[in-house]
Scaffold this motif. Structure first.
Motif, PDB file in Angstrom:
ATOM      1  N   VAL A 125      43.222  36.545  45.330  1.00 26.30           N
ATOM      2  CA  VAL A 125      43.062  37.994  45.136  1.00 26.30           C
ATOM      3  C   VAL A 125      42.684  38.647  46.455  1.00 26.30           C
ATOM      4  O   VAL A 125      41.799  38.163  47.174  1.00 26.30           O
ATOM      5  CB  VAL A 125      41.989  38.297  44.071  1.00 26.30           C
ATOM      6  CG1 VAL A 125      41.780  39.808  43.936  1.00 26.30           C
ATOM      7  CG2 VAL A 125      42.384  37.698  42.725  1.00 26.30           C
ATOM      8  N   LEU A 129      47.373  39.046  43.581  1.00 27.92           N
ATOM      9  CA  LEU A 129      46.938  40.322  43.021  1.00 27.92           C
ATOM     10  C   LEU A 129      46.172  41.091  44.096  1.00 27.92           C
ATOM     11  O   LEU A 129      45.429  40.513  44.876  1.00 27.92           O
ATOM     12  CB  LEU A 129      46.021  40.079  41.812  1.00 27.92           C
ATOM     13  CG  LEU A 129      45.360  41.305  41.171  1.00 27.92           C
ATOM     14  CD1 LEU A 129      46.411  42.215  40.528  1.00 27.92           C
ATOM     15  CD2 LEU A 129      44.322  40.877  40.136  1.00 27.92           C
ATOM     16  N   ALA A 159      42.793  42.503  35.622  1.00 27.89           N
ATOM     17  CA  ALA A 159      42.949  41.442  36.624  1.00 27.89           C
ATOM     18  C   ALA A 159      42.953  40.071  35.962  1.00 27.89           C
ATOM     19  O   ALA A 159      43.796  39.214  36.291  1.00 27.89           O
ATOM     20  CB  ALA A 159      41.834  41.525  37.659  1.00 27.89           C
ATOM     21  N   LEU A 181      45.930  37.376  36.226  1.00 29.56           N
ATOM     22  CA  LEU A 181      45.673  36.090  36.879  1.00 29.56           C
ATOM     23  C   LEU A 181      45.840  34.909  35.931  1.00 29.56           C
ATOM     24  O   LEU A 181      46.153  33.795  36.367  1.00 29.56           O
ATOM     25  CB  LEU A 181      44.277  36.092  37.495  1.00 29.56           C
ATOM     26  CG  LEU A 181      44.063  37.112  38.640  1.00 29.56           C
ATOM     27  CD1 LEU A 181      42.591  37.205  39.009  1.00 29.56           C
ATOM     28  CD2 LEU A 181      44.898  36.746  39.858  1.00 29.56           C
TER      29      LEU A 181
END
Length: 338
Positions: free
Chosen positions: A27, A119, A202, A206
């Protein structure tokens, strides 16, 4: 370490398979302020495999009210935010690989950090950088999650390249003016709500729970007790220069990025050198010590004149405090730093 994540693994949406996926993901968090520290802490506690944090600023006293990873010592010593954040996050979960970069995001830096990222979390405070994030995400096919706060108002939206409308579709050109945290203030509860919405999306991305993603832009005012969800699917533009079939990614062009920037509400101008450089802070400090008071740590130096304070970073970037006049700031920059 199964025990650490046992309650998360028990959750039907994640389980062991999702935890393994999460542990293999990278991330990128742009900004280490209120949203950045909140997002980073939640994802590090959740067991993301790697996190890269990028921010241009250092800790100030006004940050402590809402930026949860910082302490009074950080503010006293003007420690760069990403350095303090990395230290605290590693104390929370040493198994997460954390990279910290003290830089101002330009198109060049953005394209440098994007490879290998799964991300991007938006935790910035201006739309110029958000549009750079948006173009980079579209160019490289990386999901990103927009978040914004001011006063008691918050917004969140997940952008999935190739599927959802991008930020350029929604906003057109960069918004000019409007309320900011420095002019309208901000209260901590709205920070936590936006962080909650951003990190929930998120975790879905993920762990590859795509069907559970929210398809709407949400906004709320925690003080006025307002909440809305807007279906933006029909706002996707076929001719969008950022996500359309003939995309040109206009905000990744360097000439579209400002080199002198007035930081709204802070009586400060940021100046970046015309080209990338690495400043020797020791040499610069020795030269400036002949002209005024110099304070220095391992990451930056401060130089005080009669009415201004210049903060110099290793990458040559300077914050000129005590003025909102870009011309005056440039004059001080050239006068003292060449």
């Amino acid at each position: 370490m199964v025990e650490r994540y046992s309650r998360q693994i028990l959750f039907s949406g994640i389980q062991e398979e999702g935890q393994v996926l999460l542990g293999n993901k990278h991330v990128l968090v742009i900004g280490a302020g209120a949203l950045g520290t909140g997002n980073a802490e939640v994802l590090v506690r959740s067991g993301v495999g790697k996190m890269t944090i990028v921010d241009r600023d250092y800790v100030e006293w006004s940050n402590l009210q809402r930026q949860q990873l910082y302490t009074e010592e950080d503010a006293k010593n003007h420690i760069p935010k990403v350095i303090s954040a990395k230290e605290r996050l590693e104390a929370i979960n040493i198994d997460v690989t954390i990279e910290a970069h003290i830089v101002d995001i330009t198109p060049a830096e953005m394209e440098q950090f994007v490879p290998g990222v799964d991300l991007i979390m938006d935790a910035t405070d201006n739309f110029e950088i958000r549009m750079i994030i948006n173009d980079a995400a579209q160019k490289y096919g990386i999901p990103w999650i927009y978040g914004s706060i001011v006063a008691s108002y918050g917004v969140s939206y997940a952008v999935i390249p190739g599927k959802s409308p991008c930020l350029h579709c929604l906003l057109g050109d960069i918004p000019i003016g409007g309320l900011t945290c420095d002019t309208g203030g901000v209260i901590s509860p709205v920070v936590q709500l936006v962080v909650g919405h951003q990190t929930a999306e998120a975790l879905k991305i993920l762990t590859e729970n795509w069907s559970h993603l929210r398809q709407e832009l949400i906004s709320f005012d925690v003080w006025a007790n307002h909440h809305s969800s807007i279906n933006v699917e029909k706002l996707k533009k076929d001719a969008c220069p950022s996500c359309g079939p003939e995309a040109m990614y206009p905000f990744l062009a360097y000439h579209d990025h400002t080199k002198t920037e007035v930081l709204c509400g802070r009586d400060t101008v940021q100046i970046r050198p015309p080209s990338k450089e690495t400043r020797d802070l020791e040499v610069t400090a020795a030269n400036l010590a002949k002209l005024g008071k110099v304070e220095q740590n391992a990451f930056l130096l401060q130089f005080k004149t009669d009415k201004n304070r210049l903060v110099l970073f290793k990458d040559g970037r300077v914050l000129v405090h005590g003025t909102n006049d870009a011309a005056e700031a440039r004059s001080l920059y050239h006068r003292f730093l060449g």
